[in-house]
Scaffold this active site. Structure first.
Site, PDB file in Angstrom:
ATOM      1  N   ASP A  79       0.849  -1.194   0.000  1.00  0.00           N
ATOM      2  CA  ASP A  79       0.000   0.000   0.000  1.00  0.00           C
ATOM      3  C   ASP A  79       0.882   1.240   0.000  1.00  0.00           C
ATOM      4  O   ASP A  79       2.089   1.165   0.273  1.00  0.00           O
ATOM      5  CB  ASP A  79      -0.920  -0.010   1.223  1.00  0.00           C
ATOM      6  CG  ASP A  79      -2.156   0.866   1.054  1.00  0.00           C
ATOM      7  OD1 ASP A  79      -2.280   1.547   0.012  1.00  0.00           O
ATOM      8  OD2 ASP A  79      -3.004   0.868   1.966  1.00  0.00           O
ATOM      9  N   GLY A  80       0.287   2.367  -0.300  1.00  0.00           N
ATOM     10  CA  GLY A  80       0.986   3.643  -0.251  1.00  0.00           C
ATOM     11  C   GLY A  80       0.756   4.337   1.076  1.00  0.00           C
ATOM     12  O   GLY A  80       0.278   3.736   2.044  1.00  0.00           O
ATOM     13  N   ALA A  81       1.092   5.616   1.142  1.00  0.00           N
ATOM     14  CA  ALA A  81       0.886   6.416   2.350  1.00  0.00           C
ATOM     15  C   ALA A  81       0.838   7.886   1.966  1.00  0.00           C
ATOM     16  O   ALA A  81       1.368   8.294   0.933  1.00  0.00           O
ATOM     17  CB  ALA A  81       1.993   6.171   3.370  1.00  0.00           C
ATOM     18  N   GLY A  93      -5.207   7.307   4.409  1.00  0.00           N
ATOM     19  CA  GLY A  93      -6.641   7.570   4.381  1.00  0.00           C
ATOM     20  C   GLY A  93      -7.050   8.722   3.507  1.00  0.00           C
ATOM     21  O   GLY A  93      -8.226   9.090   3.480  1.00  0.00           O
ATOM     22  N   GLY A  94      -6.085   9.298   2.774  1.00  0.00           N
ATOM     23  CA  GLY A  94      -6.440  10.368   1.851  1.00  0.00           C
ATOM     24  C   GLY A  94      -7.442   9.925   0.804  1.00  0.00           C
ATOM     25  O   GLY A  94      -8.240  10.721   0.311  1.00  0.00           O
ATOM     26  N   GLU A 101      -7.934  -0.725   4.715  1.00  0.00           N
ATOM     27  CA  GLU A 101      -6.476  -0.799   4.639  1.00  0.00           C
ATOM     28  C   GLU A 101      -5.888  -1.285   5.960  1.00  0.00           C
ATOM     29  O   GLU A 101      -4.988  -2.137   5.981  1.00  0.00           O
ATOM     30  CB  GLU A 101      -5.901   0.563   4.265  1.00  0.00           C
ATOM     31  CG  GLU A 101      -6.195   0.970   2.829  1.00  0.00           C
ATOM     32  CD  GLU A 101      -5.828   2.406   2.515  1.00  0.00           C
ATOM     33  OE1 GLU A 101      -5.764   2.735   1.326  1.00  0.00           O
ATOM     34  OE2 GLU A 101      -5.616   3.200   3.456  1.00  0.00           O
TER      35      GLU A 101
END
Length: 215
Positions: A79-81, A93-94, A101
């Protein structure tokens, strides 16, 4: 930054092993990962997706999307951040997929976070902290967050999560103890999920570049 995102995403493919069920996050960097995963889709059993958006993209590549209730724990989650600190604690959570997630991250033995260099920060909080909230508790939660943190909660009023909840974005924070803040916010009635991934941070962070850096 799109090239950095692509490079980080493609590096994450190195962690995908034959026969795996891969947990897949949400967002622009993850979209590059899904595209790369599509090239080796025949080697994996399938994927568990954190959002309807990612599910659609996975299926476009012919990758079977599986139910976490039926797969058990996963070997890998990618996942990204929105932000990443030196301890691999994250704000996420953007894209409003934070609850799913966090569930998949908790169910995974290894969490690989893929980011471009702009996401690295010394202290979390410049990016507003997303908090998923039961709709009827929105005002209550906002007041309690203000009292607890001094941050400014703003209702993301055009967004409903895939779970049917609302999101408050908390501005003006400087998060020096992410684990403690995650724990405190989780105690507020009506909070479904806090976009701090501190109690369960990333195991590996890949920062896109030539070459990508692995932290």
């Amino acid at each position: 930054m799109s090239e950095a995102k692509r490079l980080a995403a493609e590096k994450a493919i190195d962690y995908v092993e034959d026969g795996m069920i891969v947990g897949v996050g949400t967002g622009s960097t993850v979209a590059y990962f899904i595209d790369a995963l599509g090239h080796i889709g025949h080697r994996i059993k399938g994927a568990v997706s954190s959002s309807e958006q990612s599910t659609a993209r996975l299926r476009q590549h012919g990758i079977e999307v599986l139910d976490l209730n039926h797969t058990g724990n996963l070997s890998l989650y990618v996942d990204g951040a929105d932000e990443c600190d030196p301890n691999r604690c994250l704000i996420k959570g953007g894209g409003a997929a934070l609850t799913r997630e966090k569930i998949i991250a908790e169910a995974s033995e290894r969490f690989i976070c893929i980011v471009d260099p702009s996401k690295q920060v010394p202290v979390l909080g410049k990016f507003p902290l997303p908090v998923e909230v039961i709709p009827m508790a929105r005002s209550l939660v906002a007041r309690q967050i203000l009292a607890l943190t001094g941050g400014q909660p703003v209702w993301r009023d055009v967004v409903l999560t895939d779970n049917g909840n609302v999101v408050l974005d908390v501005h003006n924070l400087q998060i020096t103890d992410p684990v403690a803040l995650e724990r405190s916010l989780n105690q507020i009635p009506g909070v479904v999920c806090v976009g701090l991934f501190a109690r369960r941070p990333a195991d590996v962070v890949i920062v896109g570049g030539e070459p990508p850096r692995v932290l």
